[in-house]
Design a protein around this motif. Structure first.
Motif, PDB file in Angstrom:
ATOM      1  N   THR A   1      -4.858  -4.332 -10.642  1.00 54.30           N
ATOM      2  CA  THR A   1      -5.911  -3.417 -11.092  1.00 54.30           C
ATOM      3  C   THR A   1      -5.530  -1.973 -10.791  1.00 54.30           C
ATOM      4  N   LEU A   2      -4.961  -1.736  -9.601  1.00 53.41           N
ATOM      5  CA  LEU A   2      -4.532  -0.376  -9.269  1.00 53.41           C
ATOM      6  C   LEU A   2      -3.446   0.104 -10.223  1.00 53.41           C
ATOM      7  N   LEU A   3      -2.501  -0.754 -10.529  1.00 51.24           N
ATOM      8  CA  LEU A   3      -1.440  -0.363 -11.455  1.00 51.24           C
ATOM      9  C   LEU A   3      -2.002  -0.056 -12.839  1.00 51.24           C
ATOM     10  N   GLN A   4      -2.987  -0.832 -13.282  1.00 52.10           N
ATOM     11  CA  GLN A   4      -3.634  -0.555 -14.565  1.00 52.10           C
ATOM     12  C   GLN A   4      -4.361   0.791 -14.517  1.00 52.10           C
ATOM     13  N   ALA A   5      -5.008   1.075 -13.394  1.00 50.20           N
ATOM     14  CA  ALA A   5      -5.719   2.348 -13.241  1.00 50.20           C
ATOM     15  C   ALA A   5      -4.736   3.517 -13.227  1.00 50.20           C
ATOM     16  N   PHE A   6      -3.599   3.357 -12.536  1.00 53.68           N
ATOM     17  CA  PHE A   6      -2.574   4.401 -12.535  1.00 53.68           C
ATOM     18  C   PHE A   6      -2.103   4.662 -13.964  1.00 53.68           C
ATOM     19  N   ASP A   7      -1.887   3.587 -14.725  1.00 51.01           N
ATOM     20  CA  ASP A   7      -1.438   3.741 -16.109  1.00 51.01           C
ATOM     21  C   ASP A   7      -2.474   4.484 -16.946  1.00 51.01           C
ATOM     22  N   ALA A   8      -3.751   4.226 -16.669  1.00 50.48           N
ATOM     23  CA  ALA A   8      -4.812   4.923 -17.403  1.00 50.48           C
ATOM     24  C   ALA A   8      -4.768   6.420 -17.121  1.00 50.48           C
ATOM     25  N   VAL A   9      -4.526   6.793 -15.872  1.00 48.27           N
ATOM     26  CA  VAL A   9      -4.428   8.218 -15.524  1.00 48.27           C
ATOM     27  C   VAL A   9      -3.172   8.824 -16.137  1.00 48.27           C
ATOM     28  N   LYS A  10      -2.065   8.092 -16.083  1.00 50.66           N
ATOM     29  CA  LYS A  10      -0.804   8.603 -16.630  1.00 50.66           C
ATOM     30  C   LYS A  10      -0.857   8.770 -18.141  1.00 50.66           C
TER      31      LYS A  10
ATOM     32  N   ARG B   1      -3.213   9.938 -19.902  1.00 48.50           N
ATOM     33  CA  ARG B   1      -3.920  11.159 -20.295  1.00 48.50           C
ATOM     34  C   ARG B   1      -2.891  12.258 -20.578  1.00 48.50           C
ATOM     35  N   PRO B   2      -3.132  13.107 -21.558  1.00 47.20           N
ATOM     36  CA  PRO B   2      -2.168  14.165 -21.869  1.00 47.20           C
ATOM     37  C   PRO B   2      -1.841  15.061 -20.666  1.00 47.20           C
ATOM     38  N   THR B   3      -2.846  15.352 -19.846  1.00 43.47           N
ATOM     39  CA  THR B   3      -2.610  16.226 -18.692  1.00 43.47           C
ATOM     40  C   THR B   3      -2.504  15.431 -17.395  1.00 43.47           C
ATOM     41  N   GLN B   4      -2.467  14.120 -17.507  1.00 45.91           N
ATOM     42  CA  GLN B   4      -2.477  13.220 -16.363  1.00 45.91           C
ATOM     43  C   GLN B   4      -3.643  13.586 -15.449  1.00 45.91           C
ATOM     44  N   ALA B   5      -3.397  14.020 -14.207  1.00 42.89           N
ATOM     45  CA  ALA B   5      -4.507  14.318 -13.294  1.00 42.89           C
ATOM     46  C   ALA B   5      -4.638  15.804 -13.007  1.00 42.89           C
ATOM     47  N   GLU B   6      -3.939  16.638 -13.765  1.00 42.67           N
ATOM     48  CA  GLU B   6      -3.940  18.074 -13.472  1.00 42.67           C
ATOM     49  C   GLU B   6      -5.306  18.727 -13.649  1.00 42.67           C
ATOM     50  N   ASP B   7      -6.119  18.219 -14.562  1.00 45.04           N
ATOM     51  CA  ASP B   7      -7.417  18.838 -14.821  1.00 45.04           C
ATOM     52  C   ASP B   7      -8.585  18.064 -14.204  1.00 45.04           C
TER      53      ASP B   7
ATOM     54  N   VAL C   1       0.840  -1.200   0.000  1.00 45.68           N
ATOM     55  CA  VAL C   1       0.000   0.000   0.000  1.00 45.68           C
ATOM     56  C   VAL C   1       0.876   1.251   0.000  1.00 45.68           C
ATOM     57  N   THR C   2       1.950   1.227   0.771  1.00 42.70           N
ATOM     58  CA  THR C   2       2.872   2.367   0.795  1.00 42.70           C
ATOM     59  C   THR C   2       3.492   2.571  -0.583  1.00 42.70           C
ATOM     60  N   GLN C   3       3.914   1.479  -1.206  1.00 45.41           N
ATOM     61  CA  GLN C   3       4.517   1.586  -2.534  1.00 45.41           C
ATOM     62  C   GLN C   3       3.513   2.103  -3.558  1.00 45.41           C
ATOM     63  N   LEU C   4       2.287   1.599  -3.504  1.00 43.98           N
ATOM     64  CA  LEU C   4       1.253   2.054  -4.440  1.00 43.98           C
ATOM     65  C   LEU C   4       0.908   3.521  -4.222  1.00 43.98           C
ATOM     66  N   THR C   5       0.835   3.934  -2.964  1.00 41.51           N
ATOM     67  CA  THR C   5       0.504   5.330  -2.671  1.00 41.51           C
ATOM     68  C   THR C   5       1.608   6.252  -3.166  1.00 41.51           C
ATOM     69  N   LYS C   6       2.850   5.838  -3.022  1.00 34.94           N
ATOM     70  CA  LYS C   6       3.962   6.638  -3.549  1.00 34.94           C
ATOM     71  C   LYS C   6       3.849   6.777  -5.063  1.00 34.94           C
ATOM     72  N   GLN C   7       3.463   5.688  -5.737  1.00 34.41           N
ATOM     73  CA  GLN C   7       3.284   5.754  -7.189  1.00 34.41           C
ATOM     74  C   GLN C   7       2.126   6.687  -7.549  1.00 34.41           C
ATOM     75  N   TRP C   8       1.084   6.696  -6.738  1.00 41.31           N
ATOM     76  CA  TRP C   8      -0.060   7.589  -6.952  1.00 41.31           C
ATOM     77  C   TRP C   8       0.385   9.044  -6.852  1.00 41.31           C
ATOM     78  N   PHE C   9       1.221   9.346  -5.846  1.00 43.88           N
ATOM     79  CA  PHE C   9       1.705  10.713  -5.669  1.00 43.88           C
ATOM     80  C   PHE C   9       2.633  11.163  -6.797  1.00 43.88           C
ATOM     81  N   GLU C  10       3.229  10.221  -7.520  1.00 42.51           N
ATOM     82  CA  GLU C  10       4.133  10.573  -8.620  1.00 42.51           C
ATOM     83  C   GLU C  10       3.388  11.047  -9.860  1.00 42.51           C
ATOM     84  N   ILE C  11       2.090  10.820  -9.903  1.00 41.06           N
ATOM     85  CA  ILE C  11       1.297  11.247 -11.050  1.00 41.06           C
ATOM     86  C   ILE C  11       1.113  12.762 -10.982  1.00 41.06           C
TER      87      ILE C  11
END
Length: 97
Positions: A41-50, A52-58, A7-17
């Protein structure tokens, strides 16, 4: 030596977006998604957000967006919830004994 907490590793990856703000509550949120949908599934979801051209900024509510992606992946049967699958397999074995 203990294994790193996934969970810590996944959360760190989430913050990198790009566009994701660091928040302590995210650890609990990611932990719930991890338990419900699994790491793959979480890693696939992170990839889907990444992807995106603007990632999660918008995205106004990125956690809700991530949850929606996980739900879609889960419905598509690509979600891997090892804990839930093991419980189901044990229940099924007990039924047919």
């Amino acid at each position: 030596m203990t294994a790193p907490n996934p969970v810590t590793q996944l959360t760190k990856q989430w913050f990198e977006i790009k566009g994701i703000k660091q928040d302590r509550r995210a650890y609990g949120f990611i932990g719930k998604l991890y338990k419900q949908y699994g790491e793959e599934t979480l890693l696939q979801a992170f990839d889907a957000v990444k992807s995106r051209p603007t990632q999660a900024e918008d995205i106004k509510r990125p956690q809700e967006y991530l949850r929606g992606i996980c739900r879609k992946l889960g419905v598509a049967s690509s979600a891997v919830n090892k804990e839930g699958r093991q419980q189901l397999e044990h229940m099924m074995q007990d039924l047919f004994k």
